[in-house]
Scaffold this motif. Sequence first.
Motif, PDB file in Angstrom:
ATOM      1  N   ASN A   2      40.768  45.214  36.594  1.00 38.86           N
ATOM      2  CA  ASN A   2      41.249  44.801  35.308  1.00 38.86           C
ATOM      3  C   ASN A   2      42.447  44.073  35.094  1.00 38.86           C
ATOM      4  OD1 ASN A   2      42.027  44.604  32.497  1.00 38.86           O
ATOM      5  ND2 ASN A   2      42.044  46.715  32.054  1.00 38.86           N
ATOM      6  N   ALA A   3      42.195  42.569  34.698  1.00 39.51           N
ATOM      7  CA  ALA A   3      43.555  41.727  34.763  1.00 39.51           C
ATOM      8  C   ALA A   3      44.751  42.081  33.888  1.00 39.51           C
ATOM      9  CB  ALA A   3      43.021  40.383  34.323  1.00 39.51           C
ATOM     10  N   SER A   4      44.409  43.047  32.936  1.00 38.94           N
ATOM     11  CA  SER A   4      45.487  43.694  32.174  1.00 38.94           C
ATOM     12  C   SER A   4      46.300  44.638  32.959  1.00 38.94           C
ATOM     13  CB  SER A   4      44.964  43.974  30.822  1.00 38.94           C
ATOM     14  OG  SER A   4      44.281  45.172  30.867  1.00 38.94           O
ATOM     15  N   ASN A   5      45.851  45.114  33.737  1.00 38.34           N
ATOM     16  CA  ASN A   5      46.404  46.215  34.529  1.00 38.34           C
ATOM     17  C   ASN A   5      47.839  45.663  35.331  1.00 38.34           C
ATOM     18  OD1 ASN A   5      47.374  48.166  36.605  1.00 38.34           O
ATOM     19  ND2 ASN A   5      45.539  48.640  37.218  1.00 38.34           N
ATOM     20  N   PRO A   6      48.773  46.095  35.012  1.00 37.12           N
ATOM     21  CA  PRO A   6      50.202  45.623  35.397  1.00 37.12           C
ATOM     22  C   PRO A   6      50.024  45.575  36.988  1.00 37.12           C
ATOM     23  CG  PRO A   6      50.614  47.460  33.909  1.00 37.12           C
ATOM     24  CD  PRO A   6      49.108  47.260  34.270  1.00 37.12           C
ATOM     25  N   GLN A   7      49.447  46.444  37.601  1.00 35.85           N
ATOM     26  CA  GLN A   7      49.472  46.191  39.021  1.00 35.85           C
ATOM     27  C   GLN A   7      48.812  45.063  39.585  1.00 35.85           C
ATOM     28  OE1 GLN A   7      47.845  49.818  40.296  1.00 35.85           O
ATOM     29  NE2 GLN A   7      49.908  50.812  40.401  1.00 35.85           N
ATOM     30  N   HIS A   8      47.876  44.505  38.894  1.00 38.34           N
ATOM     31  CA  HIS A   8      46.976  43.310  39.322  1.00 38.34           C
ATOM     32  C   HIS A   8      47.490  42.029  38.573  1.00 38.34           C
ATOM     33  CE1 HIS A   8      44.139  46.001  41.278  1.00 38.34           C
ATOM     34  NE2 HIS A   8      44.096  46.768  40.138  1.00 38.34           N
ATOM     35  N   THR A   9      48.485  42.029  37.861  1.00 40.09           N
ATOM     36  CA  THR A   9      49.155  40.946  37.157  1.00 40.09           C
ATOM     37  C   THR A   9      50.434  40.380  37.660  1.00 40.09           C
ATOM     38  OG1 THR A   9      49.737  41.929  35.128  1.00 40.09           O
ATOM     39  CG2 THR A   9      47.640  41.062  35.366  1.00 40.09           C
ATOM     40  N   ILE A  10      50.835  39.049  37.541  1.00 35.41           N
ATOM     41  CA  ILE A  10      52.288  38.517  37.590  1.00 35.41           C
ATOM     42  C   ILE A  10      52.959  38.683  36.397  1.00 35.41           C
ATOM     43  CG2 ILE A  10      53.660  36.991  38.587  1.00 35.41           C
ATOM     44  CD1 ILE A  10      51.156  36.040  40.434  1.00 35.41           C
ATOM     45  N   VAL A  11      52.332  37.722  35.431  1.00 30.82           N
ATOM     46  CA  VAL A  11      53.157  37.703  34.279  1.00 30.82           C
ATOM     47  C   VAL A  11      52.059  36.857  33.323  1.00 30.82           C
ATOM     48  CG1 VAL A  11      54.331  35.207  34.802  1.00 30.82           C
ATOM     49  CG2 VAL A  11      55.339  36.683  33.020  1.00 30.82           C
ATOM     50  N   PHE A  12      52.051  37.281  31.936  1.00 27.79           N
ATOM     51  CA  PHE A  12      51.215  36.411  31.065  1.00 27.79           C
ATOM     52  C   PHE A  12      49.616  36.876  31.340  1.00 27.79           C
ATOM     53  CE2 PHE A  12      54.893  33.796  30.563  1.00 27.79           C
ATOM     54  CZ  PHE A  12      55.507  34.399  29.494  1.00 27.79           C
ATOM     55  N   GLY A  13      49.331  37.966  32.015  1.00 23.37           N
ATOM     56  CA  GLY A  13      48.053  38.119  32.394  1.00 23.37           C
ATOM     57  C   GLY A  13      47.417  37.402  33.545  1.00 23.37           C
ATOM     58  N   ILE A  14      48.266  36.731  34.118  1.00 19.62           N
ATOM     59  CA  ILE A  14      47.935  36.047  35.548  1.00 19.62           C
ATOM     60  C   ILE A  14      47.611  36.910  36.506  1.00 19.62           C
ATOM     61  CG2 ILE A  14      48.385  34.119  36.952  1.00 19.62           C
ATOM     62  CD1 ILE A  14      50.025  32.870  34.864  1.00 19.62           C
ATOM     63  N   ARG A  15      46.598  36.900  37.101  1.00 19.42           N
ATOM     64  CA  ARG A  15      46.050  37.672  38.311  1.00 19.42           C
ATOM     65  C   ARG A  15      46.896  37.542  39.478  1.00 19.42           C
ATOM     66  NH1 ARG A  15      39.809  39.085  37.878  1.00 19.42           N
ATOM     67  NH2 ARG A  15      40.405  40.724  39.049  1.00 19.42           N
ATOM     68  N   LYS A  16      47.273  38.568  40.042  1.00 16.20           N
ATOM     69  CA  LYS A  16      47.861  38.463  41.445  1.00 16.20           C
ATOM     70  C   LYS A  16      46.803  37.733  42.597  1.00 16.20           C
ATOM     71  CE  LYS A  16      51.488  42.020  41.456  1.00 16.20           C
ATOM     72  NZ  LYS A  16      51.880  43.106  42.089  1.00 16.20           N
ATOM     73  N   LEU A  17      47.268  36.996  43.493  1.00 10.64           N
ATOM     74  CA  LEU A  17      46.449  36.495  44.516  1.00 10.64           C
ATOM     75  C   LEU A  17      45.811  37.825  45.370  1.00 10.64           C
ATOM     76  CD1 LEU A  17      48.577  33.476  45.331  1.00 10.64           C
ATOM     77  CD2 LEU A  17      46.270  33.583  43.840  1.00 10.64           C
ATOM     78  N   LEU A  18      44.943  37.596  46.201  1.00  6.91           N
ATOM     79  CA  LEU A  18      44.353  38.473  47.366  1.00  6.91           C
ATOM     80  C   LEU A  18      45.260  38.536  48.423  1.00  6.91           C
ATOM     81  CD1 LEU A  18      40.491  37.717  46.750  1.00  6.91           C
ATOM     82  CD2 LEU A  18      41.778  39.600  45.711  1.00  6.91           C
ATOM     83  N   PRO A  19      45.240  39.794  48.941  1.00  3.68           N
ATOM     84  CA  PRO A  19      46.389  39.737  50.188  1.00  3.68           C
ATOM     85  C   PRO A  19      45.955  38.505  51.217  1.00  3.68           C
ATOM     86  CG  PRO A  19      45.258  41.814  49.421  1.00  3.68           C
ATOM     87  CD  PRO A  19      44.603  40.974  48.623  1.00  3.68           C
ATOM     88  N   ARG A  20      44.975  38.069  51.286  1.00  4.43           N
ATOM     89  CA  ARG A  20      44.377  37.223  52.386  1.00  4.43           C
ATOM     90  C   ARG A  20      45.151  35.783  52.042  1.00  4.43           C
ATOM     91  NH1 ARG A  20      38.810  36.585  49.672  1.00  4.43           N
ATOM     92  NH2 ARG A  20      38.931  34.918  48.458  1.00  4.43           N
ATOM     93  N   TYR A  21      45.752  35.593  50.991  1.00  5.13           N
ATOM     94  CA  TYR A  21      46.504  34.423  50.580  1.00  5.13           C
ATOM     95  C   TYR A  21      47.989  34.505  50.823  1.00  5.13           C
ATOM     96  CZ  TYR A  21      42.343  32.912  48.082  1.00  5.13           C
ATOM     97  OH  TYR A  21      41.233  32.339  47.639  1.00  5.13           O
ATOM     98  N   ALA A  22      48.241  35.664  51.603  1.00 12.12           N
ATOM     99  CA  ALA A  22      49.877  36.080  51.927  1.00 12.12           C
ATOM    100  C   ALA A  22      50.335  35.027  52.961  1.00 12.12           C
ATOM    101  CB  ALA A  22      50.223  37.380  52.184  1.00 12.12           C
ATOM    102  N   THR A  23      49.283  34.672  53.750  1.00  8.84           N
ATOM    103  CA  THR A  23      49.636  33.677  54.797  1.00  8.84           C
ATOM    104  C   THR A  23      50.111  32.365  54.395  1.00  8.84           C
ATOM    105  OG1 THR A  23      47.425  33.187  55.442  1.00  8.84           O
ATOM    106  CG2 THR A  23      48.225  34.923  56.732  1.00  8.84           C
ATOM    107  N   LEU A  24      49.649  31.986  53.061  1.00  6.09           N
ATOM    108  CA  LEU A  24      49.912  30.602  52.717  1.00  6.09           C
ATOM    109  C   LEU A  24      50.930  30.686  51.741  1.00  6.09           C
ATOM    110  CD1 LEU A  24      46.454  29.141  51.914  1.00  6.09           C
ATOM    111  CD2 LEU A  24      48.293  28.274  53.737  1.00  6.09           C
ATOM    112  N   VAL A  25      51.323  32.022  50.882  1.00  5.14           N
ATOM    113  CA  VAL A  25      52.122  32.038  49.936  1.00  5.14           C
ATOM    114  C   VAL A  25      53.562  32.355  50.532  1.00  5.14           C
ATOM    115  CG1 VAL A  25      53.123  33.655  48.057  1.00  5.14           C
ATOM    116  CG2 VAL A  25      50.621  33.004  48.252  1.00  5.14           C
ATOM    117  N   MET A  26      53.607  32.856  51.478  1.00  5.74           N
ATOM    118  CA  MET A  26      55.148  33.360  52.175  1.00  5.74           C
ATOM    119  C   MET A  26      55.732  32.049  52.878  1.00  5.74           C
ATOM    120  SD  MET A  26      56.660  33.682  55.202  1.00  5.74           S
ATOM    121  CE  MET A  26      55.623  33.873  56.339  1.00  5.74           C
ATOM    122  N   PRO A  27      54.856  31.122  53.449  1.00  2.00           N
ATOM    123  CA  PRO A  27      55.618  30.015  53.912  1.00  2.00           C
ATOM    124  C   PRO A  27      55.891  28.885  52.919  1.00  2.00           C
ATOM    125  CG  PRO A  27      53.393  30.179  54.887  1.00  2.00           C
ATOM    126  CD  PRO A  27      53.736  31.462  54.215  1.00  2.00           C
TER     127      PRO A  27
END
Length: 91
Positions: A2-27
């Motif tokens: 559920n995109a409205s779940n705070p654990q799955h959203t960053i802000v304004f209902g935008i969904r968090k990225l999947l863990p596999r994207y961490a290798t790009l987001v961190m750098p």
Amino acid sequence: MNASNPQHTIVFGIRKLLPRYATLVMPLLLSIIMTCIVSLISTLRGIGLAPHFLSLWMSAWALSWVVAFPVLLMVLPLVRRATARLVRAEP
């Protein structure tokens, strides 16, 4: 999921990225922060608080980030391996 779940959203209902994207987001975040700080210091040192400081700083930051992000992506695996050789693993 559920995109409205705070654990799955960053802000304004935008969904968090999947863990596999961490290798790009961190750098990505690291390169943005580091180039911003370094270009700020370099620009201040070079011209001081001149009237056109902000535009020169943003220009310097953009150029340095365009170089830094791909370089960081290329060298990060080497840095991880070097770190693994220098740091003892937890028992």
